[in-house]
Scaffold this motif. Sequence first.
Motif, PDB file in Angstrom:
ATOM      1  N   MET A   1      34.395  38.663  49.901  1.00  0.00           N
ATOM      2  CA  MET A   1      34.764  39.970  49.391  1.00  0.00           C
ATOM      3  C   MET A   1      33.957  41.079  50.051  1.00  0.00           C
ATOM      4  O   MET A   1      34.005  42.202  49.613  1.00  0.00           O
ATOM      5  N   SER A   2      33.244  40.816  51.104  1.00  0.00           N
ATOM      6  CA  SER A   2      32.367  41.815  51.683  1.00  0.00           C
ATOM      7  C   SER A   2      33.127  42.992  52.277  1.00  0.00           C
ATOM      8  O   SER A   2      32.631  44.105  52.271  1.00  0.00           O
ATOM      9  N   ASN A   3      34.341  42.787  52.805  1.00  0.00           N
ATOM     10  CA  ASN A   3      35.110  43.883  53.376  1.00  0.00           C
ATOM     11  C   ASN A   3      36.073  44.495  52.365  1.00  0.00           C
ATOM     12  O   ASN A   3      36.772  45.432  52.677  1.00  0.00           O
ATOM     13  N   THR A   4      36.134  43.940  51.192  1.00  0.00           N
ATOM     14  CA  THR A   4      37.038  44.407  50.160  1.00  0.00           C
ATOM     15  C   THR A   4      36.293  45.304  49.186  1.00  0.00           C
ATOM     16  O   THR A   4      35.168  45.013  48.804  1.00  0.00           O
ATOM     17  N   ALA A   5      36.936  46.384  48.800  1.00  0.00           N
ATOM     18  CA  ALA A   5      36.356  47.239  47.772  1.00  0.00           C
ATOM     19  C   ALA A   5      36.322  46.446  46.466  1.00  0.00           C
ATOM     20  O   ALA A   5      37.088  45.509  46.266  1.00  0.00           O
ATOM     21  N   LEU A   6      35.422  46.831  45.585  1.00  0.00           N
ATOM     22  CA  LEU A   6      35.291  46.164  44.296  1.00  0.00           C
ATOM     23  C   LEU A   6      35.692  47.105  43.171  1.00  0.00           C
ATOM     24  O   LEU A   6      35.457  48.314  43.252  1.00  0.00           O
ATOM     25  N   ILE A   7      36.281  46.539  42.136  1.00  0.00           N
ATOM     26  CA  ILE A   7      36.578  47.275  40.912  1.00  0.00           C
ATOM     27  C   ILE A   7      36.167  46.400  39.738  1.00  0.00           C
ATOM     28  O   ILE A   7      35.905  45.213  39.894  1.00  0.00           O
ATOM     29  N   ILE A   8      36.134  47.017  38.571  1.00  0.00           N
ATOM     30  CA  ILE A   8      35.976  46.272  37.325  1.00  0.00           C
ATOM     31  C   ILE A   8      37.376  46.155  36.730  1.00  0.00           C
ATOM     32  O   ILE A   8      38.058  47.158  36.546  1.00  0.00           O
ATOM     33  N   LYS A   9      37.789  44.924  36.460  1.00  0.00           N
ATOM     34  CA  LYS A   9      39.101  44.698  35.851  1.00  0.00           C
ATOM     35  C   LYS A   9      38.945  43.666  34.756  1.00  0.00           C
ATOM     36  O   LYS A   9      38.435  42.569  34.999  1.00  0.00           O
ATOM     37  N   ASP A  10      39.369  44.019  33.566  1.00  0.00           N
ATOM     38  CA  ASP A  10      39.262  43.130  32.410  1.00  0.00           C
ATOM     39  C   ASP A  10      37.835  42.602  32.245  1.00  0.00           C
ATOM     40  O   ASP A  10      37.614  41.410  32.037  1.00  0.00           O
ATOM     41  N   LYS A  11      36.867  43.496  32.410  1.00  0.00           N
ATOM     42  CA  LYS A  11      35.432  43.254  32.181  1.00  0.00           C
ATOM     43  C   LYS A  11      34.784  42.318  33.198  1.00  0.00           C
ATOM     44  O   LYS A  11      33.754  41.717  32.919  1.00  0.00           O
ATOM     45  N   VAL A  12      35.392  42.206  34.392  1.00  0.00           N
ATOM     46  CA  VAL A  12      34.857  41.373  35.466  1.00  0.00           C
ATOM     47  C   VAL A  12      34.922  42.179  36.767  1.00  0.00           C
ATOM     48  O   VAL A  12      35.895  42.900  37.006  1.00  0.00           O
ATOM     49  N   VAL A  13      33.913  42.035  37.623  1.00  0.00           N
ATOM     50  CA  VAL A  13      33.946  42.669  38.937  1.00  0.00           C
ATOM     51  C   VAL A  13      34.800  41.798  39.852  1.00  0.00           C
ATOM     52  O   VAL A  13      34.543  40.601  40.001  1.00  0.00           O
ATOM     53  N   VAL A  14      35.835  42.398  40.434  1.00  0.00           N
ATOM     54  CA  VAL A  14      36.774  41.678  41.300  1.00  0.00           C
ATOM     55  C   VAL A  14      37.050  42.488  42.556  1.00  0.00           C
ATOM     56  O   VAL A  14      36.802  43.684  42.616  1.00  0.00           O
ATOM     57  N   GLY A  15      37.598  41.811  43.564  1.00  0.00           N
ATOM     58  CA  GLY A  15      38.027  42.502  44.772  1.00  0.00           C
ATOM     59  C   GLY A  15      39.261  43.340  44.487  1.00  0.00           C
ATOM     60  O   GLY A  15      40.095  42.986  43.654  1.00  0.00           O
ATOM     61  N   ASP A  16      39.363  44.457  45.178  1.00  0.00           N
ATOM     62  CA  ASP A  16      40.490  45.365  44.993  1.00  0.00           C
ATOM     63  C   ASP A  16      41.302  45.411  46.280  1.00  0.00           C
ATOM     64  O   ASP A  16      40.834  45.912  47.294  1.00  0.00           O
ATOM     65  N   ASP A  17      42.521  44.922  46.239  1.00  0.00           N
ATOM     66  CA  ASP A  17      43.355  44.947  47.425  1.00  0.00           C
ATOM     67  C   ASP A  17      44.421  46.042  47.374  1.00  0.00           C
ATOM     68  O   ASP A  17      45.355  46.057  48.155  1.00  0.00           O
ATOM     69  N   TRP A  18      44.253  46.989  46.448  1.00  0.00           N
ATOM     70  CA  TRP A  18      45.140  48.139  46.340  1.00  0.00           C
ATOM     71  C   TRP A  18      44.530  49.319  47.091  1.00  0.00           C
ATOM     72  O   TRP A  18      43.319  49.492  47.118  1.00  0.00           O
TER      73      TRP A  18
END
Length: 182
Positions: A1-18
């Motif tokens: 996930m290093s090149n992917t932006a991160l978001i918080i979704k449903d109380k977990v930090v996840v990669g953001d592909d949007w």
Amino acid sequence: MSNTALIIKDKVVVGDDWTVLRLAEGETPEGVAVPEGKIIVPLKVWQAQRAALQGRKELGVWFASDERPEELKDELKNDPAPFQVIAVDFPKFADGRGYSIAYNLRARLGYAGELRAVGDVLRDQLFYMQRVGFNAFAVRADKNIHDALKGLTDFSEKYQTSWDEKNPLFRRAKRETVATRD
């Protein structure tokens, strides 16, 4: 996930592909090219290019803080809704109009999908944003997302009603009766 932006979704930090599409100076909603892939377009672009965009599976729309959620009421009646994600932009920390947009999307218009806060989103806001219906947060890039995640649990109790708690504390609290003296 290093090149992917991160978001918080449903109380977990996840990669953001949007990708959030923002119009550059001089671009118009009618003329901007909407790239393929997972894209969140401004409400005005959706309204101007609806015929071309409505068949896309990976599409989201975002509201500016001065726009009204009722603009999408007809689209949100469709099952399923044409958007995988709806985002609300917070142009600055002190602009709270996005809270009302989120609450109205959930409570009045029945939107049940991903509702994302974007823009000037800080840890101090997350608990309150969650209360009005946001379940995803694109924290400002210069802030630590893992620290911001803790903002969702800053408070252990909710006094008022909102999207996430339908009963006020006084209706949920067990009270013991106290004997009165004569």
